[in-house]
Design a protein around this motif. Structure first.
Motif, PDB file in Angstrom:
ATOM      1  N   ASP A 170     104.267  60.986 -10.422  1.00  0.00           N
ATOM      2  CA  ASP A 170     105.017  62.043  -9.741  1.00  0.00           C
ATOM      3  C   ASP A 170     106.315  61.511  -9.142  1.00  0.00           C
ATOM      4  N   SER A 171     106.251  60.323  -8.556  1.00  0.00           N
ATOM      5  CA  SER A 171     107.423  59.757  -7.874  1.00  0.00           C
ATOM      6  C   SER A 171     108.141  58.700  -8.709  1.00  0.00           C
ATOM      7  N   GLY A 172     107.451  58.129  -9.700  1.00  0.00           N
ATOM      8  CA  GLY A 172     108.018  57.034 -10.472  1.00  0.00           C
ATOM      9  C   GLY A 172     107.878  55.689  -9.783  1.00  0.00           C
ATOM     10  N   ILE A 173     107.144  55.652  -8.661  1.00  0.00           N
ATOM     11  CA  ILE A 173     106.968  54.405  -7.914  1.00  0.00           C
ATOM     12  C   ILE A 173     105.928  53.519  -8.609  1.00  0.00           C
ATOM     13  N   ILE A 174     106.314  52.265  -8.807  1.00  0.00           N
ATOM     14  CA  ILE A 174     105.449  51.252  -9.403  1.00  0.00           C
ATOM     15  C   ILE A 174     105.191  50.228  -8.304  1.00  0.00           C
ATOM     16  N   TYR A 175     103.936  50.078  -7.914  1.00  0.00           N
ATOM     17  CA  TYR A 175     103.586  49.187  -6.812  1.00  0.00           C
ATOM     18  C   TYR A 175     102.795  48.008  -7.351  1.00  0.00           C
ATOM     19  N   ASN A 176     103.307  46.808  -7.124  1.00  0.00           N
ATOM     20  CA  ASN A 176     102.612  45.588  -7.521  1.00  0.00           C
ATOM     21  C   ASN A 176     101.741  45.162  -6.345  1.00  0.00           C
ATOM     22  N   ARG A 177     100.448  45.474  -6.414  1.00  0.00           N
ATOM     23  CA  ARG A 177      99.519  45.147  -5.317  1.00  0.00           C
ATOM     24  C   ARG A 177      99.370  43.642  -5.128  1.00  0.00           C
ATOM     25  N   THR A 178      99.483  42.879  -6.202  1.00  0.00           N
ATOM     26  CA  THR A 178      99.329  41.426  -6.123  1.00  0.00           C
ATOM     27  C   THR A 178     100.434  40.799  -5.282  1.00  0.00           C
ATOM     28  N   LYS A 179     101.662  41.237  -5.488  1.00  0.00           N
ATOM     29  CA  LYS A 179     102.809  40.635  -4.810  1.00  0.00           C
ATOM     30  C   LYS A 179     103.318  41.459  -3.627  1.00  0.00           C
TER      31      LYS A 179
ATOM     32  N   ILE B 211     107.041  41.871 -12.501  1.00  0.00           N
ATOM     33  CA  ILE B 211     105.587  41.938 -12.676  1.00  0.00           C
ATOM     34  C   ILE B 211     105.174  40.888 -13.689  1.00  0.00           C
ATOM     35  N   GLU B 212     104.081  40.190 -13.396  1.00  0.00           N
ATOM     36  CA  GLU B 212     103.615  39.112 -14.271  1.00  0.00           C
ATOM     37  C   GLU B 212     102.209  39.393 -14.807  1.00  0.00           C
ATOM     38  N   GLN B 213     101.852  38.648 -15.835  1.00  0.00           N
ATOM     39  CA  GLN B 213     100.516  38.707 -16.429  1.00  0.00           C
ATOM     40  C   GLN B 213      99.465  38.594 -15.331  1.00  0.00           C
ATOM     41  N   GLY B 214      98.491  39.502 -15.338  1.00  0.00           N
ATOM     42  CA  GLY B 214      97.385  39.442 -14.395  1.00  0.00           C
ATOM     43  C   GLY B 214      97.618  40.139 -13.072  1.00  0.00           C
ATOM     44  N   ASP B 215      98.870  40.554 -12.786  1.00  0.00           N
ATOM     45  CA  ASP B 215      99.122  41.285 -11.543  1.00  0.00           C
ATOM     46  C   ASP B 215      98.366  42.605 -11.549  1.00  0.00           C
ATOM     47  N   GLU B 216      97.983  43.058 -10.375  1.00  0.00           N
ATOM     48  CA  GLU B 216      97.345  44.363 -10.227  1.00  0.00           C
ATOM     49  C   GLU B 216      98.432  45.365  -9.830  1.00  0.00           C
ATOM     50  N   VAL B 217      98.583  46.416 -10.638  1.00  0.00           N
ATOM     51  CA  VAL B 217      99.691  47.348 -10.475  1.00  0.00           C
ATOM     52  C   VAL B 217      99.184  48.784 -10.406  1.00  0.00           C
ATOM     53  N   GLU B 218      99.852  49.582  -9.588  1.00  0.00           N
ATOM     54  CA  GLU B 218      99.577  51.015  -9.484  1.00  0.00           C
ATOM     55  C   GLU B 218     100.867  51.775  -9.781  1.00  0.00           C
ATOM     56  N   VAL B 219     100.753  52.848 -10.535  1.00  0.00           N
ATOM     57  CA  VAL B 219     101.912  53.663 -10.905  1.00  0.00           C
ATOM     58  C   VAL B 219     101.659  55.102 -10.482  1.00  0.00           C
ATOM     59  N   ASP B 220     102.613  55.684  -9.768  1.00  0.00           N
ATOM     60  CA  ASP B 220     102.569  57.097  -9.385  1.00  0.00           C
ATOM     61  C   ASP B 220     103.571  57.832 -10.273  1.00  0.00           C
TER      62      ASP B 220
ATOM     63  N   LYS C  82     111.189  51.368  -8.442  1.00  0.00           N
ATOM     64  CA  LYS C  82     111.397  52.803  -8.675  1.00  0.00           C
ATOM     65  C   LYS C  82     111.717  53.014 -10.145  1.00  0.00           C
ATOM     66  N   GLY C  83     110.736  53.529 -10.859  1.00  0.00           N
ATOM     67  CA  GLY C  83     110.939  53.902 -12.252  1.00  0.00           C
ATOM     68  C   GLY C  83     111.312  55.372 -12.319  1.00  0.00           C
ATOM     69  N   GLN C  84     111.515  55.841 -13.513  1.00  0.00           N
ATOM     70  CA  GLN C  84     111.854  57.250 -13.723  1.00  0.00           C
ATOM     71  C   GLN C  84     110.597  58.104 -13.565  1.00  0.00           C
TER      72      GLN C  84
ATOM     73  N   ALA D 262      98.169  55.769 -12.291  1.00  0.00           N
ATOM     74  CA  ALA D 262      97.520  54.765 -13.132  1.00  0.00           C
ATOM     75  C   ALA D 262      97.335  53.529 -12.268  1.00  0.00           C
ATOM     76  N   HIS D 263      96.286  52.774 -12.555  1.00  0.00           N
ATOM     77  CA  HIS D 263      96.025  51.554 -11.790  1.00  0.00           C
ATOM     78  C   HIS D 263      95.275  50.582 -12.677  1.00  0.00           C
ATOM     79  N   GLY D 264      95.763  49.339 -12.735  1.00  0.00           N
ATOM     80  CA  GLY D 264      95.060  48.352 -13.540  1.00  0.00           C
ATOM     81  C   GLY D 264      95.704  46.988 -13.512  1.00  0.00           C
ATOM     82  N   THR D 265      95.118  46.095 -14.281  1.00  0.00           N
ATOM     83  CA  THR D 265      95.603  44.727 -14.420  1.00  0.00           C
ATOM     84  C   THR D 265      96.627  44.678 -15.549  1.00  0.00           C
TER      85      THR D 265
END
Length: 161
Positions: free
Chosen positions: A123-132, A112-121, A137-139, A3-6
């Motif tokens: 399969d791995s549970g990795i949540i990447y905050n592209r903005t910061k 993670i804050e309002q307006g950050d751009e985030v990507e979620v994998d 590591k999520g489940q 998933a990827h979005g604001t």
């Protein structure tokens, strides 16, 4: 699956009555429900949300009544994932049943804050905050849950078998 979005950021105890107010429960049409999603907590949500966007919240997201309308409204509004410190159990189950990916991750909720751009994998549970440039590591989703989500919900998954 990714998933990827604001990000739309909310606090603690966002209940199902705020996600989809009871006055709209006379409809089960996902598009109609989506048009009123989050309006009691964020009047501009439906005008600003774009397909793929992500909701991030603090503790106890989806508390309140057990209505499936709440995750249906969120998914139909275009939200690709909800990340929270914790979820109400019935909301968690309803989300998986209708094919809305959700991840509990306290660190991501705080980082993670309002307006950050985030990507979620998923399969791995990795949540990447592209903005910061930060990562959490999520489940990871078990394979069977990923299959339910890919099938757009439990009923579709069962019907495909």
């Amino acid at each position: 699956m990714k998933a990827h979005g604001t990000v739309f950021k909310y606090g603690d105890n966002v209940d199902t009555d705020v996600i989809i107010p009871a006055r709209y429960l006379n409809s089960s049409d996902p598009k109609e429900l989506a048009s009123h999603c989050m309006e009691d907590i964020d009047k501009d949500f439906v005008n600003r949300v774009k397909p793929g966007d992500i909701i991030v919240a603090d503790k106890n997201f989806g508390c309140g009544s057990s209505r499936e309308h709440a995750p249906i409204a969120i998914k139909a509004a275009g939200v690709s994932c909800v990340i929270a410190e914790t979820f109400a159990r019935i909301f968690y189950r309803n989300s998986i049943n209708i094919g809305l990916p959700i991840i509990e991750c306290p660190e991501a909720s705080r980082g993670i804050e309002q307006g950050d751009e985030v990507e979620v994998d998923f399969d791995s549970g990795i949540i990447y905050n592209r903005t910061k440039g930060t990562q959490f590591k999520g489940q990871a989703f078990p394979e069977f849950m990923q299959k339910i989500i890919k099938a757009e919900g439990l009923i579709n998954y069962i019907n495909q078998k």
